[in-house]
Design a protein around this motif. Structure first.
Motif, mmCIF file in Angstrom:
data_model
loop_
_atom_site.group_PDB
_atom_site.id
_atom_site.type_symbol
_atom_site.label_atom_id
_atom_site.label_comp_id
_atom_site.label_asym_id
_atom_site.label_seq_id
_atom_site.Cartn_x
_atom_site.Cartn_y
_atom_site.Cartn_z
ATOM 1 N N THR A 28 0.853 -1.179 0.000
ATOM 2 C CA THR A 28 0.000 0.000 0.000
ATOM 3 C C THR A 28 0.895 1.236 0.000
ATOM 4 O O THR A 28 1.671 1.438 0.941
ATOM 5 C CB THR A 28 -0.893 0.025 1.244
ATOM 6 N N PRO A 29 0.889 2.044 -1.045
ATOM 7 C CA PRO A 29 1.827 3.170 -1.121
ATOM 8 C C PRO A 29 1.425 4.310 -0.184
ATOM 9 O O PRO A 29 0.255 4.624 -0.039
ATOM 10 C CB PRO A 29 1.716 3.613 -2.579
ATOM 11 N N GLU A 30 2.418 4.902 0.485
ATOM 12 C CA GLU A 30 2.167 6.097 1.273
ATOM 13 C C GLU A 30 2.166 7.338 0.411
ATOM 14 O O GLU A 30 1.657 8.382 0.799
ATOM 15 C CB GLU A 30 3.214 6.236 2.374
ATOM 16 N N THR A 31 2.760 7.227 -0.773
ATOM 17 C CA THR A 31 2.842 8.342 -1.707
ATOM 18 C C THR A 31 2.492 7.839 -3.096
ATOM 19 O O THR A 31 3.004 6.800 -3.539
ATOM 20 C CB THR A 31 4.264 8.933 -1.736
ATOM 21 N N PHE A 32 1.584 8.530 -3.761
ATOM 22 C CA PHE A 32 1.293 8.206 -5.159
ATOM 23 C C PHE A 32 0.681 9.436 -5.820
ATOM 24 O O PHE A 32 0.331 10.414 -5.164
ATOM 25 C CB PHE A 32 0.380 6.987 -5.293
ATOM 26 N N SER A 33 0.590 9.381 -7.146
ATOM 27 C CA SER A 33 0.119 10.521 -7.923
ATOM 28 C C SER A 33 -0.948 10.085 -8.910
ATOM 29 O O SER A 33 -0.932 8.949 -9.400
ATOM 30 C CB SER A 33 1.274 11.187 -8.679
ATOM 31 N N LEU A 34 -1.878 11.010 -9.159
ATOM 32 C CA LEU A 34 -2.881 10.816 -10.193
ATOM 33 C C LEU A 34 -2.591 11.815 -11.306
ATOM 34 O O LEU A 34 -2.350 12.999 -11.040
ATOM 35 C CB LEU A 34 -4.281 11.057 -9.638
ATOM 36 N N GLU A 35 -2.608 11.365 -12.546
ATOM 37 C CA GLU A 35 -2.337 12.244 -13.680
ATOM 38 C C GLU A 35 -3.562 12.387 -14.565
ATOM 39 O O GLU A 35 -4.343 11.438 -14.727
ATOM 40 C CB GLU A 35 -1.159 11.706 -14.496
ATOM 41 N N ASN A 36 -3.713 13.600 -15.114
ATOM 42 C CA ASN A 36 -4.813 13.891 -16.048
ATOM 43 C C ASN A 36 -6.157 13.456 -15.469
ATOM 44 O O ASN A 36 -6.871 12.623 -16.027
ATOM 45 C CB ASN A 36 -4.562 13.221 -17.396
ATOM 46 N N VAL A 37 -6.485 14.060 -14.328
ATOM 47 C CA VAL A 37 -7.722 13.720 -13.616
ATOM 48 C C VAL A 37 -8.841 14.636 -14.098
ATOM 49 O O VAL A 37 -8.667 15.849 -14.218
ATOM 50 C CB VAL A 37 -7.535 13.877 -12.100
ATOM 51 N N ARG A 38 -9.982 14.031 -14.347
ATOM 52 C CA ARG A 38 -11.169 14.786 -14.748
ATOM 53 C C ARG A 38 -12.353 14.228 -13.970
ATOM 54 O O ARG A 38 -12.639 13.029 -14.038
ATOM 55 C CB ARG A 38 -11.407 14.662 -16.250
ATOM 56 N N PHE A 39 -13.031 15.115 -13.235
ATOM 57 C CA PHE A 39 -14.141 14.680 -12.390
ATOM 58 C C PHE A 39 -15.344 15.564 -12.681
ATOM 59 O O PHE A 39 -15.249 16.795 -12.653
ATOM 60 C CB PHE A 39 -13.753 14.790 -10.914
ATOM 61 N N GLY A 40 -16.475 14.956 -12.977
ATOM 62 C CA GLY A 40 -17.692 15.701 -13.275
ATOM 63 C C GLY A 40 -18.795 15.364 -12.314
ATOM 64 O O GLY A 40 -18.995 14.199 -11.954
ATOM 65 N N PHE A 41 -19.489 16.393 -11.868
ATOM 66 C CA PHE A 41 -20.599 16.197 -10.939
ATOM 67 C C PHE A 41 -21.671 17.198 -11.296
ATOM 68 O O PHE A 41 -21.484 18.408 -11.144
ATOM 69 C CB PHE A 41 -20.131 16.402 -9.501
ATOM 70 N N GLY A 42 -22.824 16.709 -11.789
ATOM 71 C CA GLY A 42 -23.881 17.613 -12.210
ATOM 72 C C GLY A 42 -23.395 18.501 -13.335
ATOM 73 O O GLY A 42 -22.881 18.031 -14.356
ATOM 74 N N SER A 43 -23.517 19.817 -13.139
ATOM 75 C CA SER A 43 -23.120 20.763 -14.173
ATOM 76 C C SER A 43 -21.686 21.249 -14.001
ATOM 77 O O SER A 43 -21.240 22.129 -14.736
ATOM 78 C CB SER A 43 -24.055 21.975 -14.150
ATOM 79 N N ALA A 44 -20.943 20.683 -13.035
ATOM 80 C CA ALA A 44 -19.571 21.125 -12.771
ATOM 81 C C ALA A 44 -18.571 20.062 -13.194
ATOM 82 O O ALA A 44 -18.806 18.860 -13.026
ATOM 83 C CB ALA A 44 -19.394 21.451 -11.290
ATOM 84 N N THR A 45 -17.445 20.511 -13.762
ATOM 85 C CA THR A 45 -16.361 19.624 -14.164
ATOM 86 C C THR A 45 -15.058 20.133 -13.566
ATOM 87 O O THR A 45 -14.750 21.327 -13.646
ATOM 88 C CB THR A 45 -16.224 19.567 -15.693
ATOM 89 N N TYR A 46 -14.271 19.216 -12.961
ATOM 90 C CA TYR A 46 -12.990 19.549 -12.338
ATOM 91 C C TYR A 46 -11.881 18.833 -13.104
ATOM 92 O O TYR A 46 -11.989 17.636 -13.381
ATOM 93 C CB TYR A 46 -12.964 19.112 -10.875
ATOM 94 N N GLU A 47 -10.793 19.562 -13.417
ATOM 95 C CA GLU A 47 -9.676 18.984 -14.148
ATOM 96 C C GLU A 47 -8.363 19.342 -13.469
ATOM 97 O O GLU A 47 -8.161 20.488 -13.054
ATOM 98 C CB GLU A 47 -9.651 19.485 -15.595
ATOM 99 N N ALA A 48 -7.463 18.338 -13.355
ATOM 100 C CA ALA A 48 -6.132 18.563 -12.797
ATOM 101 C C ALA A 48 -5.144 17.681 -13.554
ATOM 102 O O ALA A 48 -5.389 16.480 -13.741
ATOM 103 C CB ALA A 48 -6.101 18.238 -11.314
ATOM 104 N N LYS A 49 -4.030 18.279 -13.987
ATOM 105 C CA LYS A 49 -3.011 17.483 -14.689
ATOM 106 C C LYS A 49 -2.316 16.519 -13.743
ATOM 107 O O LYS A 49 -1.872 15.450 -14.155
ATOM 108 C CB LYS A 49 -1.992 18.416 -15.344
#
Length: 617
Positions: free
Chosen positions: A57-78
């Protein structure tokens, strides 16, 4: 040499191994999750090589090119970096799983980490015709325990907001918010409420935003030095916050709404407005500028504090000023205390969309809010009056305080009323053609300083309406003050049916009235002016008026003892104006009613039903 060779090889192998362990392979590429109006996509999940190799189980990890949508809102992070993760690998995988049957809020509640960093977060949200695009930089979340964030911050934020008519940009300095309950916040969006009156849950604690700047395409701008507050509360709506927001977006996109759609919108909006509250919020250092109009504005402080227990809700503005090339208007304090729109919202929530289209008087009255007490202090007006057809003239006026209270409602009608102002002061325009102003100038007044107050309340237990004060006062003029009590004012006076209310009002009876008149110069000015017009002396006029009062009043209202008492007091007041006090009490303990007066044929008959006292000081 062989030993040195072996040592060199080992060192190179160690360096290579160390570098390899720092390498972050993509253990989960191209992840896509979606359900119930929510979608999540992750380009890659990267962990240190040693964790991947050992399946730890990593104590450190990264997510790349994340896109999250909820209702009429969209969140993006490289990129999103997580450090100090103490959640199990199964919990992390469940959070990103497309096959998990658990609600997203429950999965978030299993996430714990020391820190989450997002170098850049882009948010796009559409509500009706309006689109908002926001970029947050250097977002840091710390002390995450079971989905609850100890503190969240963003160094800078920029946003562009546009619709079919206009576009404006917004920028913020540092933003912080503490004690964020992310699972509870998520439930608002994904949960449909079974009970619209469920208690509000705390979403986050204290927050602050520095250096807000808003500019529209025409050059108008608003600056706010700081916004801060605490305790944002919320509860789910019948369609969930996501469903409610989507409905607003659908209806907002239409140019015209049908009667059914309008009624539905009002009903849903009322429910949504009761689904959140905030303990306290205030903004300081407002500066407004409109280049096209050449106007500016300032507000030193805006604040709102929610009602808690015996403490009423309070909203206020301090240090308000608007200025243009013609002048300025300033208000030191504007406050609204004890107000509540809850009765209106609750009535809207409980009224069907069909019933909203045709409201009867009872339903309309139920929609009335509780105003509480409105106070405006320190009003200062200095501007040009540009009425058409008139030469512009300067208007200067100040008001020490204005007050309007309407609270303690019974059947939605306020039973405690207070309305008035203190020290309305202004210079009289010397060239005015208005009759009242001309008369005051003729009496020698160059300035006015007036006060007025009306205060009344109803007591349900005693069925009495008390006129606590009706007063008017002018500096260098005098004052008049009236108080009184009406009995037999029943609950039916407040009935929505006007016929029932009218009959009940006729049954009311006057028990007592007190009148006080204080002269402070107006009477003398009037005598001086009239004496000059009639080419006589003020003292001669005083004797004439005093004699007339002593003779004329009894002639009009009869020669009863009450009439004599009244006429003699008025005559003495005219002879030597000072302070006149008159008290009238109904002889019947129950009071004197409208029905009683209707049976009388002469004014003298009414006086015989009263005990009158009067004195002059």
């Amino acid at each position: 040499m062989r030993l040195l060779h072996r040592s060199g090889v080992c060192a190179l192998a160690l360096l290579a191994g160390t570098a390899a362990l720092q390498f972050e392979p993509a253990v989960v590429p191209d992840l896509v999750v979606g359900s119930d109006g929510r979608h999540l996509s992750v380009g890659a999940v990267r962990v240190p090589l040693w964790s991947a190799a050992l399946a730890q189980t990593p104590e450190t990890f990264s997510l790349e090119n994340v896109r999250f949508g909820f209702g009429s809102a969209t969140y993006e992070a490289k990129r999103i970096d997580l450090a100090g993760v103490t959640s199990s690998r199964a919990d992390i995988e469940a959070l990103l799983s497309s096959s998990s049957s658990q609600p997203f809020a429950e999965r978030l509640a299993k996430v714990s980490a020391r820190q989450i960093s997002i170098p850049e977060l882009r948010v796009r949200q559409t509500i009706g015709p309006e689109t908002q695009e926001t970029t947050h930089r250097n977002v840091v979340l710390t002390d995450i325990v079971q989905g609850r964030i100890g503190q969240a911050s963003a160094e800078t934020t920029g946003a562009a907001i546009s619709d079919s008519r206009t576009t404006f940009s917004v920028s913020y300095g540092r933003m912080t918010v503490s004690d964020v309950d992310l699972p509870t916040f998520t439930r608002l969006y994904e949960t449909k409420a079974s009970d619209a009156s469920a208690p509000l849950a705390r979403i986050h604690g204290a927050f602050s935003i520095d250096d807000i700047n808003l500019v529209d395409k025409d050059g108008a701008s608003i600056k706010v030095a700081r916004i801060e507050g605490r305790d944002f509360m919320g509860r789910p709506t019948k369609d969930s916050w996501a469903g409610t927001t989507e409905l607003f977006a659908q209806l907002g996109a239409k140019d015209d709404l049908s009667a059914d759609e309008e009624a539905r919108f009002v009903s849903v909006l009322a429910e949504f407005l009761t689904a959140f509250d905030i303990g306290h919020v205030e903004a300081s250092g407002f500066e407004l500028k409109d280049v096209s109009e050449g106007s500016t504005g300032r507000i030193r402080r805006l604040a709102y504090t929610a009602a808690t227990g015996s403490q009423p809700a309070d909203a206020r503005a301090e240090g308000f000023e608007v200025a243009d090339k013609n002048g300025a208007v300033r208000i030191e304090t504007l406050s609204l205390t004890g107000f509540s729109i809850k009765p209106t919202l609750e009535a809207l929530k409980s009224t069907s969309p069909e019933a909203l289209r045709e409201l009867d008087p009872t339903a309309m009255r139920a929609l009335l809010p509780t105003l509480g007490t409105l106070r405006v202090a320190g009003i200062d007006i200095d501007t040009l009056n540009k009425d058409e057809g008139r030469k512009p003239d300067r208007v200067k006026a100040t008001v020490r305080e204005f007050e309007f209270t309407a609270d303690q409602p019974f059947k939605a009608v306020p039973t405690n009323i207070r309305l008035g102002f203190r020290n309305l002061a202004m210079a009289l325009p010397a060239e005015s053609q208005e009759d009242g102003i001309k008369d005051l100038i003729a009496l020698g007044y160059q300035n006015l300083d007036l006060s007025f107050m009306l205060a009344a309340s109803w007591n349900e237990v005693t069925s009495e309406l008390t006129l606590r004060e009706v007063s008017a006062e002018g500096r260098d003029m005098g004052s008049v003050n009236l108080t009184g009590t009406l009995s037999n004012v029943s609950r039916d006076v407040f009935d929505p049916d006007t016929a029932v209310a009218s009959v009940a009002l006729v049954d009311a009876k006057a028990k007592s009235v007190d009148l006080t008149v204080q002269n402070a110069g107006l009477f003398e000015r009037y005598l001086d002016k009239t004496a000059k017009e009639q080419k006589t002396t003020p003292e001669s006029l005083r004797r004439t008026y005093g004699t007339a009062a002593a003779v004329a009043i009894p002639a009009i209202i009869g020669n009863s003892d009450q009439a004599k008492t009244l006429s003699q007091a008025i005559a003495r007041f005219i002879a030597k104006p000072g302070r006149l006090t008159i008290n009238a009490q109904a002889k019947d303990p129950n009071g004197l009613g409208v029905a009683d007066l209707m049976t009388l044929t002469e004014p003298a008959d009414a006086l015989r039903k009263l005990n009158i006292t009067a004195k002059v000081e």
